[in-house]
Design an enzyme around this catalytic site. Structure first.
Site, PDB file in Angstrom:
ATOM      1  N   GLU A  84      51.186  -2.666  42.401  1.00 24.62           N
ATOM      2  CA  GLU A  84      49.842  -3.275  42.429  1.00 24.62           C
ATOM      3  C   GLU A  84      49.842  -4.529  43.324  1.00 24.62           C
ATOM      4  O   GLU A  84      48.916  -4.738  44.110  1.00 24.62           O
ATOM      5  CB  GLU A  84      49.453  -3.638  40.995  1.00 24.62           C
ATOM      6  CG  GLU A  84      48.094  -4.225  40.783  1.00 24.62           C
ATOM      7  CD  GLU A  84      47.918  -4.651  39.328  1.00 24.62           C
ATOM      8  OE1 GLU A  84      47.584  -5.833  39.103  1.00 24.62           O
ATOM      9  OE2 GLU A  84      48.129  -3.827  38.413  1.00 24.62           O
ATOM     10  N   LYS A 143      55.792  -0.005  33.443  1.00 24.62           N
ATOM     11  CA  LYS A 143      54.599  -0.845  33.607  1.00 24.62           C
ATOM     12  C   LYS A 143      54.889  -2.007  34.573  1.00 24.62           C
ATOM     13  O   LYS A 143      54.046  -2.380  35.393  1.00 24.62           O
ATOM     14  CB  LYS A 143      54.138  -1.378  32.243  1.00 24.62           C
ATOM     15  CG  LYS A 143      52.983  -2.405  32.293  1.00 24.62           C
ATOM     16  CD  LYS A 143      51.715  -1.831  32.923  1.00 24.62           C
ATOM     17  CE  LYS A 143      50.459  -2.645  32.699  1.00 24.62           C
ATOM     18  NZ  LYS A 143      50.459  -4.008  33.101  1.00 24.62           N
ATOM     19  N   HIS A 148      54.840  -0.609  38.008  1.00 26.52           N
ATOM     20  CA  HIS A 148      53.419  -0.355  38.297  1.00 26.52           C
ATOM     21  C   HIS A 148      52.774  -1.645  38.808  1.00 26.52           C
ATOM     22  O   HIS A 148      52.049  -1.655  39.803  1.00 26.52           O
ATOM     23  CB  HIS A 148      52.731   0.146  37.017  1.00 26.52           C
ATOM     24  CG  HIS A 148      51.233   0.034  36.997  1.00 26.52           C
ATOM     25  ND1 HIS A 148      50.585  -1.185  36.880  1.00 26.52           N
ATOM     26  CD2 HIS A 148      50.256   0.961  37.073  1.00 26.52           C
ATOM     27  CE1 HIS A 148      49.275  -0.985  36.893  1.00 26.52           C
ATOM     28  NE2 HIS A 148      49.050   0.304  37.012  1.00 26.52           N
ATOM     29  N   ASN A 149      53.051  -2.766  38.142  1.00 23.86           N
ATOM     30  CA  ASN A 149      52.468  -4.046  38.545  1.00 23.86           C
ATOM     31  C   ASN A 149      53.004  -4.509  39.899  1.00 23.86           C
ATOM     32  O   ASN A 149      52.281  -5.107  40.686  1.00 23.86           O
ATOM     33  CB  ASN A 149      52.732  -5.117  37.482  1.00 23.86           C
ATOM     34  CG  ASN A 149      51.871  -4.925  36.246  1.00 23.86           C
ATOM     35  OD1 ASN A 149      51.337  -3.844  35.998  1.00 23.86           O
ATOM     36  ND2 ASN A 149      51.716  -5.967  35.461  1.00 23.86           N
ATOM     37  N   SER A 169      47.649  -0.423  31.041  1.00 27.05           N
ATOM     38  CA  SER A 169      47.035  -0.871  32.293  1.00 27.05           C
ATOM     39  C   SER A 169      45.566  -0.478  32.366  1.00 27.05           C
ATOM     40  O   SER A 169      45.180   0.581  31.898  1.00 27.05           O
ATOM     41  CB  SER A 169      47.767  -0.281  33.499  1.00 27.05           C
ATOM     42  OG  SER A 169      47.131  -0.720  34.688  1.00 27.05           O
TER      43      SER A 169
END
Length: 494
Positions: A196, A189, A192-193, A135
């Site tokens: 986001e 990940k 995480h997105n 990232s």
């Protein structure tokens, strides 16, 4: 092709924006690297950049065989190609020349189950495998990303020194850690997105309220976001938002942000996050609301027609007059508090999703460590991630960030402002689905008793699903309709 007698320490295949920048980052940190791309012009372009950016120790190769054989055994090869079948094709091409003990590291945004399949397939050939979330975008890849490697621990140890050098550096270490087994790196990940998505949606809602209820100009918004970035909201996304409001339009009057079409693109990781939340029965309403907003933003023509039809039907303006003189200073402070409280709920949902998957798969994820590696390099990097890290250090089994004593106190302090912002937005006809979802999540989670008793009674009435009681153990079923109709008959007789 540039020949080199000395073997490279590591290889990287796939020289699009992320691959090229990551390769240069590795070379910049003093690790000799070999690069390869199916389109050979990309190899030459990367070699040219390596020369221009300081004669970096990078060699380019035009055939997969030359590329693989230029790397020192046990070989570690990072691949950065489009997720899905291109990854399988690249693995098939390169593994022909690889030996048992060599390792493949996929740095793309891959679906975690594909990584788990590839780990199994690679092991049949004696190869090691890592699925590594990367990232930070283009700049992060070049100067220090947040890295989330999962899979073979042996493979991680082989390149640990490289990853620790190329990752973003924060005061408590490099933004990389061994995540866990299987597809855990890709899963982390992905979440995480998802976080986001929630973050970006909440910021856009704060902007919408300040602009349309507060009547703030872009220059005022730039100042406010810059100021917020010096306090509790300090983060990459707040910082870049302040910058966006300052950029003038080259093709006309005013700022560029006002000329951008209001349709949001997406790559799929947000959708996967919401799907996984549903699969695991984990509530993630803020992340889901942000995804829904991206879908609705795509219906630009439909929205324009709806706006017209509803105006003809008697709806006044898109944004209603809230009927009060708005105190700008107070509104700005309220929105700041609402944004912060909403963000805590969004991160709490993401962390709960990670916990649920970790329990299901036996990954044993370290949530404090995940918060730590997100403090630098990545898109969601923020000062308050340090506080999340501390919350999990205080209590590794924390049920939710909402009930960490420090965060709980902050939520309570901010809830009045949060409710004012949401109420004001609703009165004005401005949708704040992310803030509303976060507030509903908070209000549902904090209540000891919910109206779910009625839903359970309904389920028992039409489907004999049974229910439990609060005053005695066991499962119960009631003939609701028969009793209700009999009792009303008795009442009528009386």
């Amino acid at each position: 092709m540039e020949a080199s007698t000395a073997l490279s320490r590591i290889g990287l295949a796939g020289l699009a924006v992320m691959g090229q920048n990551l390769a240069l980052n590795i070379a910049d940190k003093g690790f000799p690297i070999s690069v390869y791309n199916r389109t050979t012009s990309k190899v030459d372009e990367t070699l040219d950049r390596a020369r221009r950016e300081g004669d970096l120790p990078l060699t380019g190769h035009h055939t997969p065989r030359d590329f693989v054989l230029s790397i020192k055994p046990p070989r570690s090869v990072i691949i950065l190609v489009k997720a899905g079948s291109p990854v399988d094709q690249t693995i098939a091409t390169l593994s022909e020349y690889m030996s048992p003990g060599d390792c493949i590291i996929d740095g793309g945004n891959e679906w975690y189950e594909n990584t788990e399949r590839r780990i199994h397939d690679a092991s049949q050939k004696g190869l090691l495998y890592l699925g590594m979330g990367v990232s930070g975008g283009e700049e992060g890849a070049r100067f220090g990303p947040s890295l989330m490697p999962g899979g073979s621990h042996e493979a991680y140890n082989n390149i640990k020194d490289i990853l620790q050098k190329i990752a973003a550096q924060v005061e408590d270490g490099p933004c990389v850690t061994y995540i866990g087994e299987g597809g855990s790196g890709n899963f982390v990940k992905m979440v995480h997105n998802g976080i986001e998505y929630g973050d970006m949606q909440l910021i856009s809602e704060a902007y919408d309220v300040l602009k349309h209820v507060g009547g703030l100009s872009n220059s005022e918004l730039a100042e406010i976001f810059a100021e917020w970035n010096r306090g509790e909201l300090e983060s990459f996304l707040i910082e870049i938002t302040a910058d966006i409001f300052k950029v003038k339009d080259d093709h006309g009057e005013g700022e560029l942000v006002d000329k951008i079409l209001d349709k949001t693109g997406m790559k799929g990781t947000g959708k996967w996050t919401v799907q996984q939340a549903a699969e695991l029965s984990v509530a993630a309403p803020t992340i889901a609301a942000s995804l829904d907003c991206r879908y609705l933003s795509g219906l630009k023509e439909e929205r324009e027609k709806a706006s017209e039809i509803l105006r003809e039907a008697g709806l006044k303006d898109e944004v209603q007059n809230v009927g009060v003189h708005v105190d700008k200073k107070r509104l700005i402070d309220d929105v700041r508090q609402a944004l912060y409280a909403s963000k805590i709920c969004s991160y709490a949902q993401g962390m709960n999703l990670l916990r649920s998957k970790s329990d299901q798969k036996g990954w044993n994820l370290n949530f404090g460590e995940l918060a730590r590696i997100w403090k630098g390099g990545c898109i969601i990097r923020a000062v308050f991630l340090d506080r999340i890290k501390q919350a999990y250090q205080r209590n590794p089994n924390l049920a939710s960030l909402v009930v960490d004593p420090e965060f709980a106190r902050e939520m309570v302090q901010r809830q009045a402002a949060w409710r004012r912002v949401v109420g004001l937005a609703i009165s004005a006809g401005i949708s704040t689905p992310g803030m509303c979802a976060s507030l509903s999540y908070f209000d549902t989670y904090r209540r000891a008793r919910l109206p779910a008793n009625l839903v359970q009674a309904q389920r028992d009435l039409f489907g004999a699903h049974t229910y439990e009681r609060i005053d005695r153990p066991g499962s119960y079923h009631t003939e609701w309709t028969k009793i209700a109709r009999n009792s009303s008959g008795v009442a009528a007789l009386n």
